[in-house]
Design a protein around this motif. Structure first.
Motif, PDB file in Angstrom:
ATOM      1  N   ASP A  52       0.839  -1.193   0.000  1.00  0.00           N
ATOM      2  CA  ASP A  52       0.000   0.000   0.000  1.00  0.00           C
ATOM      3  C   ASP A  52       0.880   1.251   0.000  1.00  0.00           C
ATOM      4  N   LYS A  53       0.416   2.268  -0.679  1.00  0.00           N
ATOM      5  CA  LYS A  53       1.203   3.494  -0.820  1.00  0.00           C
ATOM      6  C   LYS A  53       1.597   4.088   0.531  1.00  0.00           C
ATOM      7  N   ALA A  54       0.673   4.113   1.477  1.00  0.00           N
ATOM      8  CA  ALA A  54       0.969   4.712   2.779  1.00  0.00           C
ATOM      9  C   ALA A  54       2.083   3.948   3.483  1.00  0.00           C
ATOM     10  N   GLU A  55       2.046   2.631   3.442  1.00  0.00           N
ATOM     11  CA  GLU A  55       3.095   1.822   4.055  1.00  0.00           C
ATOM     12  C   GLU A  55       4.424   2.051   3.344  1.00  0.00           C
ATOM     13  N   PHE A  56       4.389   2.125   2.027  1.00  0.00           N
ATOM     14  CA  PHE A  56       5.601   2.349   1.239  1.00  0.00           C
ATOM     15  C   PHE A  56       6.241   3.688   1.581  1.00  0.00           C
ATOM     16  N   ILE A  57       5.437   4.741   1.659  1.00  0.00           N
ATOM     17  CA  ILE A  57       5.963   6.071   1.977  1.00  0.00           C
ATOM     18  C   ILE A  57       6.625   6.069   3.351  1.00  0.00           C
ATOM     19  N   ALA A  58       6.023   5.343   4.289  1.00  0.00           N
ATOM     20  CA  ALA A  58       6.584   5.285   5.641  1.00  0.00           C
ATOM     21  C   ALA A  58       7.936   4.590   5.674  1.00  0.00           C
ATOM     22  N   LYS A  59       8.218   3.757   4.669  1.00  0.00           N
ATOM     23  CA  LYS A  59       9.451   2.969   4.660  1.00  0.00           C
ATOM     24  C   LYS A  59      10.533   3.505   3.728  1.00  0.00           C
ATOM     25  N   ILE A  60      10.240   4.553   2.971  1.00  0.00           N
ATOM     26  CA  ILE A  60      11.166   5.016   1.936  1.00  0.00           C
ATOM     27  C   ILE A  60      12.569   5.255   2.488  1.00  0.00           C
ATOM     28  N   GLU A  61      12.660   5.928   3.635  1.00  0.00           N
ATOM     29  CA  GLU A  61      13.990   6.250   4.175  1.00  0.00           C
ATOM     30  C   GLU A  61      14.529   5.184   5.133  1.00  0.00           C
ATOM     31  N   ALA A  62      13.817   4.078   5.307  1.00  0.00           N
ATOM     32  CA  ALA A  62      14.272   3.040   6.225  1.00  0.00           C
ATOM     33  C   ALA A  62      15.590   2.436   5.736  1.00  0.00           C
ATOM     34  N   PRO A  63      16.553   2.243   6.628  1.00  0.00           N
ATOM     35  CA  PRO A  63      17.858   1.679   6.220  1.00  0.00           C
ATOM     36  C   PRO A  63      17.689   0.341   5.506  1.00  0.00           C
ATOM     37  N   GLY A  64      18.310   0.216   4.348  1.00  0.00           N
ATOM     38  CA  GLY A  64      18.305  -1.040   3.607  1.00  0.00           C
ATOM     39  C   GLY A  64      17.064  -1.311   2.786  1.00  0.00           C
ATOM     40  N   PHE A  65      16.046  -0.438   2.886  1.00  0.00           N
ATOM     41  CA  PHE A  65      14.790  -0.719   2.178  1.00  0.00           C
ATOM     42  C   PHE A  65      14.988  -0.727   0.657  1.00  0.00           C
ATOM     43  N   PHE A  66      15.860   0.129   0.141  1.00  0.00           N
ATOM     44  CA  PHE A  66      16.102   0.220  -1.306  1.00  0.00           C
ATOM     45  C   PHE A  66      17.337  -0.575  -1.735  1.00  0.00           C
ATOM     46  N   LYS A  67      17.856  -1.388  -0.842  1.00  0.00           N
ATOM     47  CA  LYS A  67      19.141  -2.044  -1.070  1.00  0.00           C
ATOM     48  C   LYS A  67      19.207  -2.818  -2.390  1.00  0.00           C
ATOM     49  N   ASP A  68      18.174  -3.568  -2.698  1.00  0.00           N
ATOM     50  CA  ASP A  68      18.195  -4.422  -3.894  1.00  0.00           C
ATOM     51  C   ASP A  68      17.288  -3.905  -5.008  1.00  0.00           C
ATOM     52  N   VAL A  69      17.012  -2.600  -5.000  1.00  0.00           N
ATOM     53  CA  VAL A  69      16.131  -2.007  -6.007  1.00  0.00           C
ATOM     54  C   VAL A  69      16.945  -1.575  -7.220  1.00  0.00           C
ATOM     55  N   ARG A  70      16.648  -2.189  -8.356  1.00  0.00           N
ATOM     56  CA  ARG A  70      17.326  -1.833  -9.605  1.00  0.00           C
ATOM     57  C   ARG A  70      16.806  -0.504 -10.146  1.00  0.00           C
ATOM     58  N   ALA A  71      15.491  -0.327 -10.085  1.00  0.00           N
ATOM     59  CA  ALA A  71      14.881   0.871 -10.662  1.00  0.00           C
ATOM     60  C   ALA A  71      13.518   1.122 -10.040  1.00  0.00           C
ATOM     61  N   VAL A  72      13.118   2.394 -10.046  1.00  0.00           N
ATOM     62  CA  VAL A  72      11.757   2.788  -9.682  1.00  0.00           C
ATOM     63  C   VAL A  72      11.125   3.446 -10.895  1.00  0.00           C
TER      64      VAL A  72
END
Length: 317
Positions: A52-72
């Motif tokens: 859900d968008k709200a949960e995602f926004i809350a996690k954007i700056e969480a350490p390691g959350f984007f670690k394995d993200v190739r692209a948005v």
């Protein structure tokens, strides 16, 4: 992993379809499914997870959350051009986009985002990707314009791929949930089915009845441009995504009528609430897109409308 925000929406779900066709299924969809009808856009697609968008926004700056993200592939936004709650629009379209941009930059993830041709306003100065041509005339357009400006300001500090795509009038499959914001082709099709008449605005801004012109671009072409940039991370910047050719609403309406084999055009008074905030003419300057190496031909209105109506009315004709 590839993240698609607004993934249950029109362009987002088509992007996922395009990714699936290329063998990509490690996809996180971010959206707000308060309108549960949007699930139909995801039902035939293969994804790894939904958030859900709200949960995602809350996690954007969480350490390691984007670690394995190739692209948005950032498509999520308030897309209503008639929305004048500026606080709401800027939080959803500007602040959200800034946070995603910085998360991608911090993790060296590619960031491809949806801008809009609405930034050009009435188009009196042309449609080149240039500050001198940009004069938004509604809140939605301003939010897109201001984020483009932000990307320009911080661009020199960014090493990861960042691409903004200014979509012109996109139409095609998976847009039925958008209601009033669905493309004119979708509405014209429904009008022919329901009444046998397509309703067009009377003349405005010096244009005759139904002679207002837009650059109508088929969604499959929009997907192809996005995925081309995903495959060419050496390219960055802001680009127009349109056919490069304006067509009148009369021509589009006639293409819908021709597909059905019957129908007529009715002209209705131009709505008061749209005066001063309506684009009567758009035509993408796609020279920058061609210059960086995108060579594929865009579908013209006749071909695109025919393909879309074949899908939309499958089993009807």
């Amino acid at each position: 992993m590839i993240i698609v925000t607004g993934g249950a929406g029109f362009i987002g779900s088509n992007l996922i379809r395009g990714l699936n066709q290329r063998g990509e299924t490690n996809i996180l969809v971010v959206d707000n499914l308060t309108n549960g009808q949007k699930m139909h856009n995801l039902a035939d697609l293969d994804i790894a997870d939904y958030m859900d968008k709200a949960e995602f926004i809350a996690k954007i700056e969480a350490p390691g959350f984007f670690k394995d993200v190739r692209a948005v592939l950032h498509q999520g936004a308030c897309s209503a051009t008639t929305e004048w709650n500026g606080h709401y629009v800027m939080i959803n379209n500007y602040d959200y986009s800034k946070r995603l941009l910085h998360a991608c930059v911090a993790n060296n993830s590619a960031f491809l985002y949806a801008s809009s041709a609405s930034v050009y306003g009435a188009g009196q100065s042309g449609f080149q990707v240039d500050r001198g041509c940009e004069q938004p005339i509604n809140m939605y357009a301003y939010s897109k314009f201001q984020f483009d400006q932000y990307v320009r300001r911080v661009g020199g500090e960014i090493k990861s791929p960042v691409v903004g795509l200014r979509y012109f009038n996109v139409y095609g499959a998976r847009e039925q949930h958008k209601g009033a914001m669905s493309s004119t082709i979708f509405h014209f099709n429904q009008q022919i089915i329901n009444s046998g008449q397509v309703r067009l605005f009377e003349g405005c801004d010096g244009f005759g009845d139904g002679e207002q012109q837009r650059d109508f671009v088929y969604v499959d072409d929009v997907v192809d441009v996005n995925l081309w940039f995903l495959e060419h991370p050496e390219q960055c910047g802001i680009y127009n995504v349109g056919t490069g050719k304006a067509e009148t609403f009369n021509v589009v309406a006639q293409a819908v009528i021709d597909w059905h084999g019957h129908g007529s055009i009715q002209y209705i008074p131009f709505p008061e609430h749209l005066k001063g905030s309506y684009q009567s003419y758009t035509q993408a300057d796609i020279s920058r897109l061609r210059h960086v190496g995108y060579e594929k031909k865009f579908s013209d209105v006749k071909d695109g409308v025919s393909r879309y109506l074949d899908h939309l009315n499958e089993g009807v004709k």
